[in-house]
Design a protein around this motif. Structure first.
Motif, PDB file in Angstrom:
ATOM      1  N   ASP A   3       0.833  -1.198   0.000  1.00 53.62           N
ATOM      2  CA  ASP A   3       0.000   0.000   0.000  1.00 53.62           C
ATOM      3  C   ASP A   3       0.867   1.246   0.000  1.00 53.62           C
ATOM      4  O   ASP A   3       0.601   2.211  -0.697  1.00 53.62           O
ATOM      5  CB  ASP A   3      -0.871   0.026   1.263  1.00 53.62           C
ATOM      6  N   GLU A 428       4.491   2.920   8.567  1.00 49.80           N
ATOM      7  CA  GLU A 428       3.208   2.348   8.180  1.00 49.80           C
ATOM      8  C   GLU A 428       2.260   2.358   9.366  1.00 49.80           C
ATOM      9  O   GLU A 428       1.046   2.488   9.199  1.00 49.80           O
ATOM     10  CB  GLU A 428       3.409   0.910   7.688  1.00 49.80           C
ATOM     11  N   ASP A 429       2.845   2.227  10.567  1.00 49.10           N
ATOM     12  CA  ASP A 429       2.013   2.258  11.764  1.00 49.10           C
ATOM     13  C   ASP A 429       1.326   3.609  11.921  1.00 49.10           C
ATOM     14  O   ASP A 429       0.157   3.684  12.290  1.00 49.10           O
ATOM     15  CB  ASP A 429       2.863   1.996  13.009  1.00 49.10           C
ATOM     16  N   GLN A 430       2.085   4.670  11.641  1.00 48.09           N
ATOM     17  CA  GLN A 430       1.505   6.013  11.746  1.00 48.09           C
ATOM     18  C   GLN A 430       0.388   6.192  10.727  1.00 48.09           C
ATOM     19  O   GLN A 430      -0.664   6.741  11.026  1.00 48.09           O
ATOM     20  CB  GLN A 430       2.574   7.079  11.507  1.00 48.09           C
ATOM     21  N   PHE A 432      -1.401   3.849   9.276  1.00 47.56           N
ATOM     22  CA  PHE A 432      -2.558   3.020   9.606  1.00 47.56           C
ATOM     23  C   PHE A 432      -3.361   3.616  10.766  1.00 47.56           C
ATOM     24  O   PHE A 432      -4.587   3.574  10.778  1.00 47.56           O
ATOM     25  CB  PHE A 432      -2.129   1.586   9.951  1.00 47.56           C
ATOM     26  N   TYR A 433      -2.648   4.177  11.718  1.00 49.74           N
ATOM     27  CA  TYR A 433      -3.321   4.825  12.857  1.00 49.74           C
ATOM     28  C   TYR A 433      -4.244   5.934  12.348  1.00 49.74           C
ATOM     29  O   TYR A 433      -5.394   6.053  12.762  1.00 49.74           O
ATOM     30  CB  TYR A 433      -2.271   5.389  13.814  1.00 49.74           C
ATOM     31  N   CYS A 434      -3.738   6.733  11.419  1.00 52.58           N
ATOM     32  CA  CYS A 434      -4.560   7.800  10.819  1.00 52.58           C
ATOM     33  C   CYS A 434      -5.734   7.205  10.038  1.00 52.58           C
ATOM     34  O   CYS A 434      -6.868   7.650  10.174  1.00 52.58           O
ATOM     35  CB  CYS A 434      -3.729   8.675   9.886  1.00 52.58           C
ATOM     36  N   ASN A 435      -5.432   6.170   9.235  1.00 50.66           N
ATOM     37  CA  ASN A 435      -6.492   5.509   8.456  1.00 50.66           C
ATOM     38  C   ASN A 435      -7.621   5.063   9.380  1.00 50.66           C
ATOM     39  O   ASN A 435      -8.794   5.227   9.077  1.00 50.66           O
ATOM     40  CB  ASN A 435      -5.962   4.243   7.750  1.00 50.66           C
ATOM     41  N   GLN A 436      -7.223   4.467  10.501  1.00 47.49           N
ATOM     42  CA  GLN A 436      -8.224   3.911  11.410  1.00 47.49           C
ATOM     43  C   GLN A 436      -9.087   5.009  12.029  1.00 47.49           C
ATOM     44  O   GLN A 436     -10.149   4.758  12.567  1.00 47.49           O
ATOM     45  CB  GLN A 436      -7.532   3.080  12.508  1.00 47.49           C
ATOM     46  N   ILE A 439      -8.901   8.936   8.296  1.00 46.85           N
ATOM     47  CA  ILE A 439      -8.097   9.843   7.469  1.00 46.85           C
ATOM     48  C   ILE A 439      -7.437   9.037   6.352  1.00 46.85           C
ATOM     49  O   ILE A 439      -6.751   8.049   6.630  1.00 46.85           O
ATOM     50  CB  ILE A 439      -7.013  10.531   8.339  1.00 46.85           C
ATOM     51  N   ASP A 440      -7.631   9.424   5.098  1.00 41.88           N
ATOM     52  CA  ASP A 440      -7.040   8.623   4.025  1.00 41.88           C
ATOM     53  C   ASP A 440      -5.521   8.815   3.976  1.00 41.88           C
ATOM     54  O   ASP A 440      -4.987   9.726   4.598  1.00 41.88           O
ATOM     55  CB  ASP A 440      -7.692   8.899   2.665  1.00 41.88           C
ATOM     56  N   THR A 441      -4.859   7.951   3.245  1.00 41.25           N
ATOM     57  CA  THR A 441      -3.404   7.895   3.316  1.00 41.25           C
ATOM     58  C   THR A 441      -2.742   9.188   2.852  1.00 41.25           C
ATOM     59  O   THR A 441      -1.770   9.652   3.441  1.00 41.25           O
ATOM     60  CB  THR A 441      -2.891   6.695   2.510  1.00 41.25           C
ATOM     61  N   ASN A 443      -3.887  12.275   2.987  1.00 43.25           N
ATOM     62  CA  ASN A 443      -3.993  13.269   4.047  1.00 43.25           C
ATOM     63  C   ASN A 443      -3.146  12.902   5.252  1.00 43.25           C
ATOM     64  O   ASN A 443      -2.625  13.775   5.947  1.00 43.25           O
ATOM     65  CB  ASN A 443      -5.448  13.450   4.479  1.00 43.25           C
ATOM     66  N   LEU A 447      -0.334  15.239   6.878  1.00 45.37           N
ATOM     67  CA  LEU A 447      -0.400  15.544   8.313  1.00 45.37           C
ATOM     68  C   LEU A 447       0.937  15.213   8.995  1.00 45.37           C
ATOM     69  O   LEU A 447       1.496  16.018   9.732  1.00 45.37           O
ATOM     70  CB  LEU A 447      -1.523  14.686   8.909  1.00 45.37           C
ATOM     71  N   ILE A 448       1.447  14.028   8.692  1.00 46.44           N
ATOM     72  CA  ILE A 448       2.679  13.567   9.345  1.00 46.44           C
ATOM     73  C   ILE A 448       3.872  14.435   8.925  1.00 46.44           C
ATOM     74  O   ILE A 448       4.688  14.842   9.753  1.00 46.44           O
ATOM     75  CB  ILE A 448       2.939  12.074   9.010  1.00 46.44           C
TER      76      ILE A 448
ATOM     77  N   ARG B  50      -5.936  -3.863   8.588  1.00 49.73           N
ATOM     78  CA  ARG B  50      -4.484  -3.781   8.468  1.00 49.73           C
ATOM     79  C   ARG B  50      -4.028  -4.634   7.292  1.00 49.73           C
ATOM     80  O   ARG B  50      -4.403  -5.800   7.201  1.00 49.73           O
ATOM     81  CB  ARG B  50      -3.847  -4.294   9.774  1.00 49.73           C
ATOM     82  N   GLU B  73      -9.707   3.272   6.035  1.00 55.18           N
ATOM     83  CA  GLU B  73     -10.347   4.552   6.372  1.00 55.18           C
ATOM     84  C   GLU B  73     -11.858   4.504   6.164  1.00 55.18           C
ATOM     85  O   GLU B  73     -12.620   5.081   6.934  1.00 55.18           O
ATOM     86  CB  GLU B  73      -9.709   5.721   5.630  1.00 55.18           C
ATOM     87  N   ALA B  76     -13.430   2.795   9.078  1.00 53.19           N
ATOM     88  CA  ALA B  76     -13.523   3.724  10.198  1.00 53.19           C
ATOM     89  C   ALA B  76     -14.710   4.661   9.998  1.00 53.19           C
ATOM     90  O   ALA B  76     -15.466   4.942  10.923  1.00 53.19           O
ATOM     91  CB  ALA B  76     -12.227   4.520  10.328  1.00 53.19           C
ATOM     92  N   ARG B  77     -14.866   5.112   8.762  1.00 51.49           N
ATOM     93  CA  ARG B  77     -15.952   6.051   8.464  1.00 51.49           C
ATOM     94  C   ARG B  77     -17.318   5.387   8.574  1.00 51.49           C
ATOM     95  O   ARG B  77     -18.321   6.032   8.835  1.00 51.49           O
ATOM     96  CB  ARG B  77     -15.761   6.615   7.046  1.00 51.49           C
ATOM     97  N   PHE B  84      -6.116   0.977  20.020  1.00 50.75           N
ATOM     98  CA  PHE B  84      -4.862   0.261  19.768  1.00 50.75           C
ATOM     99  C   PHE B  84      -4.220  -0.246  21.051  1.00 50.75           C
ATOM    100  O   PHE B  84      -4.238   0.413  22.083  1.00 50.75           O
ATOM    101  CB  PHE B  84      -3.861   1.181  19.050  1.00 50.75           C
ATOM    102  N   VAL B  88       0.073   4.888  18.490  1.00 52.47           N
ATOM    103  CA  VAL B  88       1.240   5.357  17.743  1.00 52.47           C
ATOM    104  C   VAL B  88       1.485   6.843  17.986  1.00 52.47           C
ATOM    105  O   VAL B  88       0.541   7.626  18.050  1.00 52.47           O
ATOM    106  CB  VAL B  88       1.002   5.108  16.235  1.00 52.47           C
ATOM    107  N   SER B 105     -13.160  14.134   8.044  1.00 53.39           N
ATOM    108  CA  SER B 105     -13.119  13.092   7.004  1.00 53.39           C
ATOM    109  C   SER B 105     -14.370  12.222   7.113  1.00 53.39           C
ATOM    110  O   SER B 105     -14.951  11.826   6.104  1.00 53.39           O
ATOM    111  CB  SER B 105     -11.901  12.181   7.177  1.00 53.39           C
TER     112      SER B 105
END
Lengths: 481, 252
Positions: A3, A428-430, A432-436, A439-441, A443, A447-448, B50, B73, B76-77, B84, B88, B105
């Motif tokens: 990804d 990737e952890d960061q 994925f944390y945002c995705n969860q 927030i899409d990758t 963005n 952000l990061i 994941r 994402e 989540a939405r 977690f 992170v 979002s």
């Protein structure tokens, strides 16, 4: 493909927003460089004899020099005879009145977000707009003149303030300094001059906007800022160029002189055309920027956000001569696709109790190479000199490179010099944390990266910081998958 | 609300989940327990999407939609929240900025306008009280320099703010002292409603003293080998997992 790779590919595949070309009549001189060309440029600018001579001296010296090879850059051989050294939009050099300005030119700067009509501008920012080899318009000159501040194009300054130019031009960056400085000193076209008299706190941000438009031309501007005792000025610089398949050369000089208790803040958002996804085209950016803290308690602060150019070779530096003087360098350099950057600073401690801070944040994506190169030099007399350097590199993907070349030369035992360096990969952890969190990758990366560069972005004036944040996001668009 | 049907998940070529069946209804709290290495966290990660977990077989239906076809994402939405086990750190990104980006979002996905800044800050203040979180914490960068307890509290705070329909809490109790455990549990209890559901993944029964589950499942070697009511958790606390392991291994 993971990804992350996919997004990397997408982010690195975005378009350059400022790549258009203005259709405007341009006066150019023939390609090539010799003494005759130097004389023509000088004559076009109606320069006094001493300046013509100074250009010729620089040119003769340049002919004896070789292009520096020490940087971590791969640059194809540049044919200096294949470049046009002077190009100017036709219709006289400078516009006194807005009605005289070619609507095409106005439109160009509007599209770049730099309206030249004073009433449309951000309150508190005066602009000198430079297209190719000439300054098109300088705004708010009258307002500034009331305070005794001179802010005009370099050519005007040569005509109207020859004594100041004669005194300070080349006093910080002599033509013998390096290859590109010599070249610039021979063929420089225009740029900005700024003089802040004693005790004056400049009431607005001064800014120069550089635009390369004509094809096959080089841009060689000079900027000179002189801040007298107890004065303050904040200066901004922005740059863009059209998209072209050929590489174009940009070799500038910036000199800053800060007298006693004076403070100069110099901010750059460099967004020259970086070339396309495959590394075709783009600007070669070879710039010499240096300031001298001449007086005691003076301060010079460089902040740069470097996102453009195919090749960047640039080391904004401070000579800390006055006692207790302070030099600062805050930098974010982003490279993507096939961009190469070798950038950093030099802090030369001469006076007692001089202090310097270096914060450098490199971000590499695509197949780019990003190097930090910095020198901290403490001379014998610089008792109690202090330096703190922090150089961080962030990698997006695994095809790019990040390099750090710190040089330390310390000749005074009381000096304290600290250097910290980190290299990290965007995790990737960061992402994925945002995705969860919805927030899409794309963005998430923006952000990061902005979080990573925050320390530097915070140093920029407000309007610039917002622009810079957007620029970081655009530059990295399509760079992670 | 959630239907997991014969779910098989592998990492590289190793099969970790070997056919999970699980049904969670709105308003319910399920606890998933099990010894280390039984696949509990894999299940949580697979639900959240994941990418290095390969779903080789089966379906995850969330209100009838197949989650396996959605990006993390979008899951989540749709209302899936993962608390977690190891939150992170994102240096330089303030909690305010992070959560505002997150919430907007989600709103965009639902066709709603972005939340005005004033309303958002008001919402943050309200939700902070739910988890007794320090004002200071939300001014800092995402999880940066947070203690273990602060990180876990921060997860529950985010859950309160994002109002998920299904929350999956992965070992939220690990590393918490008794005060933090009480605060985290209170937060979860306050957020319980007939419309949402919670899956609690834990190794210890301790958390279940505070959050009382409707159903307890035991996961062992990639399968749910036993389900029961809250008394099952107590039994595990008293006798450990060995009797279950023996039971399972004997049947194989």
């Amino acid at each position: 493909m993971t990804d992350q790779e996919k997004i990397l590919n997408e982010v690195t595949g975005s378009d350059y927003k400022f790549g258009f070309q203005t259709e405007i009549d341009t006066e150019t001189i023939p390609k090539g460089l010799n003494e005759e060309v130097v004389r023509i440029i000088s004559a076009k600018k109606e320069e006094p004899e001493w300046l013509t001579e100074s250009r010729l001296k620089a040119f003769r010296h340049w002919q004896t020099m070789e292009m520096p090879q020490w940087a971590h850059l791969t640059i194809p051989k540049i044919d200096y005879q294949d470049i046009i050294y002077y190009a100017a939009p036709k219709q006289g050099a400078k516009y006194e009145n807005m009605d005289e300005v070619d609507p095409e030119l106005l439109d160009t700067f509007n599209r770049l977000g730099i309206p030249l009509e004073e009433q449309k501008q951000l309150a508190g920012v005066a602009v000198d707009a430079v297209m190719d080899s000439v300054s098109v318009k300088t705004t708010f000159q009258d307002t500034l003149a009331d305070k005794g501040i001179i802010f005009c194009s370099f050519s005007e300054a040569v005509k109207n303030h020859p004594d100041l130019i004669k005194k300070y031009m080349g006093s910080v960056v002599p033509y013998t300094d390096n290859y590109f400085a010599a070249l610039n000193s021979a063929v420089f076209s225009d740029g900005s001059f700024c003089y802040i008299p004693k005790g004056v706190h400049c009431p607005m941000e001064l800014s120069t906007y550089f635009r390369i438009n004509a094809a096959n031309t080089g841009q060689f501007e000079r900027t000179l800022i002189v801040a007298e005792d107890d004065s303050y000025v904040s200066y901004l610089e922005g740059c863009t160029a059209p998209m072209r398949d050929e590489n174009q050369l940009h070799a500038a000089i910036v000199e800053i002189v800060a007298m006693e208790n004076a403070e100069v803040k110099y901010s750059t958002v460099q967004n020259w055309y970086p070339g396309d996804k495959n590394g075709v085209g783009g600007i070669y950016n070879f710039v010499t920027k240096r300031g001298i803290c001449k007086g005691d308690n003076s301060k010079i602060s460089w902040t740069q956000v470097e996102t453009g150019s195919a090749v960047t070779w640039k080391y904004p530096s401070c000579i800390l001569r006055g006692e207790n003087s302070v030099g600062e360098f805050y930098s974010v350099a982003v490279t993507n696709n096939y961009q190469q950057a070798d950038t950093g600073t030099k802090m030369i401690h001469i006076g007692k109790n001089t202090r310097s801070t270096i914060i450098s944040k490199g971000i590499s994506a695509g197949k780019s190479q990003n190097s930090y190169r910095g020198l901290v030099k403490v001379l014998k007399g610089a008792k109690n000199a202090r330096n703190y350097s922090q150089c961080d590199s962030l990698l997006l993907g695994d095809k790019c490179g990040a390099h750090t070349f710190p040089y330390l030369e310390v000749d005074n035992p009381s000096a304290v010099v600290e250097h910290e360096a980190t290299t990290s990969k965007i995790g990737e952890d960061q992402i994925f944390y945002c995705n969860q969190r919805g927030i899409d990758t794309e963005n998430a990366i923006s952000l990061i990266v902005n979080g990573y560069a925050k320390e530097v972005l915070n140093k920029l004036p407000m309007e610039f910081a917002v622009e810079a944040q957007k620029l970081l996001a655009i530059t990295l668009e399509g760079s992670v998958g | 609300m959630l239907e997991i049907k014969d779910l098989k998940v592998s990492i590289e070529d190793k099969e970790i989940l070997k056919g999970i069946n699980l049904s969670v209804k709105a308003g319910e709290v399920h606890a998933i327990m099990g010894p280390n290495g039984s696949g509990k966290s894999t299940l949580a990660s697979a639900l959240a999407g994941r990418d290095y977990f390969n779903i080789t077989h089966g379906k995850i239906l969330f209100d009838g939609k197949d989650l396996t076809e959605l990006t993390p994402e979008d899951r989540a939405r749709e209302g899936i929240f993962l608390g977690f086990q190891y939150p992170v750190e994102i240096p330089g990104v303030s909690m305010v900025n992070f959560l505002r980006t997150a919430i907007n979002s989600m709103r965009k996905y639902r066709g709603q306008e972005p939340l005005p800044a004033g309303d958002f800050l008001k919402l943050m203040r309200e939700k902070k009280q739910v988890v007794e979180i320090d004002s200071d914490l939300t001014n800092r960068s995402v999880n940066e320099g947070f203690s273990g307890g602060e990180k876990k509290k921060n997860e529950i705070f985010q859950m309160a703010l994002l109002e998920p329909r299904l929350a999956i809490l992965d070992e939220t109790d690990s590393g918490l002292d008794i005060d933090a455990l009480r605060i985290v549990s209170n937060g979860v209890n306050k957020l319980r409603s007939p419309e949402n559901a919670t899956i609690i993944i834990t190794h210890y029964q301790r958390l279940l003293d505070y959050i009382v589950p409707d159903v307890v499942h035991v996961l062992y070697k990639g399968r749910i080998v036993k389900s029961g009511d809250k008394s099952l958790a107590r039994e595990l606390e008293e006798h450990g997992y060995d009797w279950i392991k023996q039971e399972v291994d004997a049947n194989n």
